[in-house]
Design a protein around this motif. Structure first.
Motif, PDB file in Angstrom:
ATOM      1  N   TYR A 181      47.443  43.617  38.208  1.00  0.00           N
ATOM      2  CA  TYR A 181      47.695  44.923  37.488  1.00  0.00           C
ATOM      3  C   TYR A 181      48.936  45.530  38.463  1.00  0.00           C
ATOM      4  N   THR A 182      49.455  46.721  37.718  1.00  0.00           N
ATOM      5  CA  THR A 182      50.510  47.333  38.548  1.00  0.00           C
ATOM      6  C   THR A 182      49.964  48.640  38.945  1.00  0.00           C
ATOM      7  N   VAL A 183      50.552  49.156  40.070  1.00  0.00           N
ATOM      8  CA  VAL A 183      50.274  50.579  40.685  1.00  0.00           C
ATOM      9  C   VAL A 183      51.728  51.132  41.024  1.00  0.00           C
ATOM     10  N   LYS A 184      51.682  52.689  40.610  1.00  0.00           N
ATOM     11  CA  LYS A 184      52.758  53.155  40.967  1.00  0.00           C
ATOM     12  C   LYS A 184      52.444  54.657  41.374  1.00  0.00           C
ATOM     13  N   HIS A 185      52.587  54.755  42.826  1.00  0.00           N
ATOM     14  CA  HIS A 185      52.242  55.931  43.546  1.00  0.00           C
ATOM     15  C   HIS A 185      53.318  56.910  43.597  1.00  0.00           C
ATOM     16  N   GLU A 186      53.644  57.654  42.245  1.00  0.00           N
ATOM     17  CA  GLU A 186      54.871  58.304  41.974  1.00  0.00           C
ATOM     18  C   GLU A 186      54.646  59.669  42.817  1.00  0.00           C
ATOM     19  N   GLN A 187      53.419  60.159  43.308  1.00  0.00           N
ATOM     20  CA  GLN A 187      53.469  61.428  43.933  1.00  0.00           C
ATOM     21  C   GLN A 187      53.606  60.955  45.463  1.00  0.00           C
ATOM     22  N   ASN A 188      54.111  59.958  45.895  1.00  0.00           N
ATOM     23  CA  ASN A 188      54.408  59.545  47.269  1.00  0.00           C
ATOM     24  C   ASN A 188      52.844  59.953  47.975  1.00  0.00           C
ATOM     25  N   ILE A 189      52.041  59.211  47.660  1.00  0.00           N
ATOM     26  CA  ILE A 189      50.556  59.280  48.102  1.00  0.00           C
ATOM     27  C   ILE A 189      50.478  59.517  49.337  1.00  0.00           C
ATOM     28  N   ASP A 190      49.517  60.207  49.857  1.00  0.00           N
ATOM     29  CA  ASP A 190      49.108  60.626  51.515  1.00  0.00           C
ATOM     30  C   ASP A 190      47.883  60.250  51.393  1.00  0.00           C
ATOM     31  N   CYS A 191      46.865  60.171  50.370  1.00  0.00           N
ATOM     32  CA  CYS A 191      45.687  59.825  50.912  1.00  0.00           C
ATOM     33  C   CYS A 191      44.909  59.569  49.315  1.00  0.00           C
ATOM     34  N   GLY A 192      44.592  58.472  49.364  1.00  0.00           N
ATOM     35  CA  GLY A 192      43.872  57.790  47.952  1.00  0.00           C
ATOM     36  C   GLY A 192      43.866  56.425  47.901  1.00  0.00           C
ATOM     37  N   GLY A 193      42.776  56.174  46.960  1.00  0.00           N
ATOM     38  CA  GLY A 193      42.710  54.476  46.611  1.00  0.00           C
ATOM     39  C   GLY A 193      43.416  54.430  45.236  1.00  0.00           C
ATOM     40  N   ALA A 194      43.593  52.973  44.984  1.00  0.00           N
ATOM     41  CA  ALA A 194      44.010  52.650  43.769  1.00  0.00           C
ATOM     42  C   ALA A 194      43.852  51.291  43.602  1.00  0.00           C
ATOM     43  N   TYR A 195      42.627  50.672  43.728  1.00  0.00           N
ATOM     44  CA  TYR A 195      42.155  49.435  43.714  1.00  0.00           C
ATOM     45  C   TYR A 195      41.275  49.496  42.339  1.00  0.00           C
ATOM     46  N   ILE A 196      40.863  48.227  42.030  1.00  0.00           N
ATOM     47  CA  ILE A 196      40.307  48.058  40.780  1.00  0.00           C
ATOM     48  C   ILE A 196      39.179  46.880  40.876  1.00  0.00           C
TER      49      ILE A 196
ATOM     50  N   TYR B 183      33.312  30.522  45.969  1.00  0.00           N
ATOM     51  CA  TYR B 183      34.272  31.199  45.064  1.00  0.00           C
ATOM     52  C   TYR B 183      33.777  31.946  43.861  1.00  0.00           C
ATOM     53  N   ASN B 184      32.780  31.215  43.403  1.00  0.00           N
ATOM     54  CA  ASN B 184      32.133  31.725  42.037  1.00  0.00           C
ATOM     55  C   ASN B 184      31.324  32.931  42.243  1.00  0.00           C
ATOM     56  N   VAL B 185      32.189  34.121  42.676  1.00  0.00           N
ATOM     57  CA  VAL B 185      31.547  35.266  42.586  1.00  0.00           C
ATOM     58  C   VAL B 185      31.465  36.240  41.366  1.00  0.00           C
ATOM     59  N   VAL B 186      31.983  35.839  40.306  1.00  0.00           N
ATOM     60  CA  VAL B 186      31.876  36.462  39.012  1.00  0.00           C
ATOM     61  C   VAL B 186      31.159  35.654  38.137  1.00  0.00           C
ATOM     62  N   LYS B 187      29.813  36.121  37.817  1.00  0.00           N
ATOM     63  CA  LYS B 187      28.788  35.405  37.512  1.00  0.00           C
ATOM     64  C   LYS B 187      28.867  35.676  35.857  1.00  0.00           C
ATOM     65  N   SER B 188      28.680  36.970  35.658  1.00  0.00           N
ATOM     66  CA  SER B 188      28.586  37.329  34.269  1.00  0.00           C
ATOM     67  C   SER B 188      29.336  38.636  34.216  1.00  0.00           C
ATOM     68  N   ASN B 189      30.563  38.639  34.182  1.00  0.00           N
ATOM     69  CA  ASN B 189      31.211  39.969  34.102  1.00  0.00           C
ATOM     70  C   ASN B 189      31.302  40.597  32.774  1.00  0.00           C
ATOM     71  N   GLY B 190      31.045  42.091  32.991  1.00  0.00           N
ATOM     72  CA  GLY B 190      30.968  42.844  31.584  1.00  0.00           C
ATOM     73  C   GLY B 190      31.808  44.170  31.801  1.00  0.00           C
ATOM     74  N   VAL B 191      32.293  44.470  32.784  1.00  0.00           N
ATOM     75  CA  VAL B 191      32.901  45.663  33.168  1.00  0.00           C
ATOM     76  C   VAL B 191      34.282  45.438  34.024  1.00  0.00           C
ATOM     77  N   ILE B 192      35.064  46.185  33.990  1.00  0.00           N
ATOM     78  CA  ILE B 192      36.476  46.378  34.653  1.00  0.00           C
ATOM     79  C   ILE B 192      36.574  47.790  34.915  1.00  0.00           C
ATOM     80  N   GLY B 193      36.921  48.344  36.043  1.00  0.00           N
ATOM     81  CA  GLY B 193      37.144  49.776  36.162  1.00  0.00           C
ATOM     82  C   GLY B 193      37.725  50.224  37.495  1.00  0.00           C
ATOM     83  N   PHE B 194      38.072  51.574  37.395  1.00  0.00           N
ATOM     84  CA  PHE B 194      38.663  52.256  38.749  1.00  0.00           C
ATOM     85  C   PHE B 194      37.508  53.076  39.187  1.00  0.00           C
TER      86      PHE B 194
END
Length: 408
Positions: A96-111, A308-319
């Motif tokens: 995925y793509t991430v753009k910290h347009e605000q010149n981030i000082d503190c915050g997550g951006a993981y998925i 490696y098989n940590v995704v067994k039955s995926n149903g959701v993706i999110g922030f």
């Protein structure tokens, strides 16, 4: 943000077989109507932030929009349903793509990828997940790319350090997990970290450990050197003073004993003083080296060729994020089983826009600099004019004073 979004609608109803043999599990380019596919959580109640649908302040295509965090000091808990998929016997790619347009000082951006059964309306920090991936920045102390796997109910953080991009431009983050239990992390399609799932996480205990019951023998000598028993302290060594009277000092000619007191020569460090006496060191004939407990088989070791098989039955993706200063733009989410396909999609749809975005940002910076210089010149000219006016007023006051003196 991707080009040609009409061809990239979110895949939420079924799996697609695309290009060669790549299987796309999920894709989202945030075309119009994205809000119908994503669920905003109420996990943090009134502290949940608002999302904007925008290309941002600088972009490669103003019609190519992502979603942007919109309110400072807020939580951002947002998720979408995915088809049921499992990465057993498959490569897993999360990009995925991430753009910290605000010149981030503190915050997550993981998925995150999460299993079926997660309540999307209450999606948040307490929700189960299988993978957490992406940048996290807070001040100078926290600047990292998280790669966290949930294995046997426990979250395992990567032991290696991966630095994120911290500028205001769009960057591509890619995680690749392979069935041979290796992984790779790329930023802007360039490898920044790779290795073994066995070595770089603590999911599998080590096969060999140091014997915890072993004890160092009482006669084990770890001292490489010892005092020389033959070395003796010289006679009179302790009688040598640390300081002596300066033999070169002379009483000043203008010194008056009656008014200045009796003159005393100053003290100086004694060059003969060697400090506390210590015997010489010699090699220890009984030295056996540093004691190390012997290796033994780890009784807790259980091999897992499918770690490696940590995704067994995926149903959701999110922030699931907290941001002090909002303004991060997310886009181009892709989950598939083919790293080459993900790369090709990025090269076709994202990289060209990154270049245009950089050109636009450079032009914006140039214009802002020119504006700043013009405003600075205008300010200086205004100050100079005000000084001239003050000088003229002073001259007029002096003329008036001279005229009054003449009248007198």
């Amino acid at each position: 943000m991707a080009m040609g979004k009409g061809a990239g609608l979110a895949i939420v109803a079924s799996l697609l077989l695309v290009s060669v043999s790549a299987e796309v599990f999920f894709q989202e380019d945030f075309e119009d109507g994205w809000e119908d596919r994503w669920v905003k959580s109420s996990f943090k109640g009134g502290d949940e932030g608002d999302w904007k649908h925008t290309a941002g302040k600088h972009y490669g295509d103003e019609n190519n929009k992502g979603i942007q965090t919109g309110t400072d000091y807020r939580w951002y808990d947002l998720s979408a349903a995915t088809p049921d998929f499992n990465n057993k016997d498959k490569t897993l790619v999360l990009q995925y793509t991430v753009k910290h347009e605000q010149n981030i000082d503190c915050g997550g951006a993981y998925i995150k990828l999460a299993p079926k059964g997660v309540d999307q309306k209450k999606w948040g920090g307490d929700s189960d997940y299988s993978i957490m991936f992406g940048p996290d920045i807070c001040g100078y102390s926290t600047k990292k790319v998280h790669v966290i796997f949930t294995y046997k109910g426990k979250n395992h953080l990567i032991k290696k350090e991966i630095k994120p991009e911290t500028d205001v431009k769009t960057h591509i983050y890619t995680l690749i997990v392979k069935p041979d239990n290796t992984y790779e992390v790329l930023i802007d399609l360039k490898s920044v970290q790779k290795g073994s799932l066995y070595d770089d996480w603590d999911m599998i205990p080590p096969k060999i450990i140091k014997d915890p019951k072993a004890k160092k023998p009482e006669d084990w000598d770890e001292n490489e050197e010892i005092d020389d028993p033959e070395d003796k302290k010289p006679d009179g060594y302790d009688d040598i003073p640390k300081q002596i009277v300066d033999p070169d000092a002379k009483k000043p000619e203008d010194w008056d004993d009656e008014s200045d007191g009796e003159w005393e020569a100053p003290m100086i460090d004694n060059p003969e003083f060697k400090g506390e006496w210590k015997p010489k060191k010699i090699k220890n004939p009984a030295y056996k080296g540093k004691w190390v407990a012997p290796d033994i088989d780890n009784p807790d070791f259980v091999d897992d060729p499918e770690v490696y098989n940590v995704v067994k039955s995926n149903g959701v993706i999110g922030f699931e994020l907290w941001q002090v200063k909002a303004g991060t733009v997310f886009d181009n989410i892709l989950v598939c089983d083919d790293a080459e396909y993900a790369k090709a999609q990025a090269e076709k749809n994202i990289v060209p826009l990154q270049k245009k975005e950089s050109e636009m940002k450079a032009e914006q910076d140039k214009q802002e600099e020119e504006k700043r210089k013009a405003e600075e010149e205008e300010r200086k000219a205004k100050e100079a004019a005000e000084e001239d006016d003050d000088d003229d007023e002073d001259d007029d006051d002096e003329d008036d004073d001279d005229g009054k003196k003449k009248e007198l």
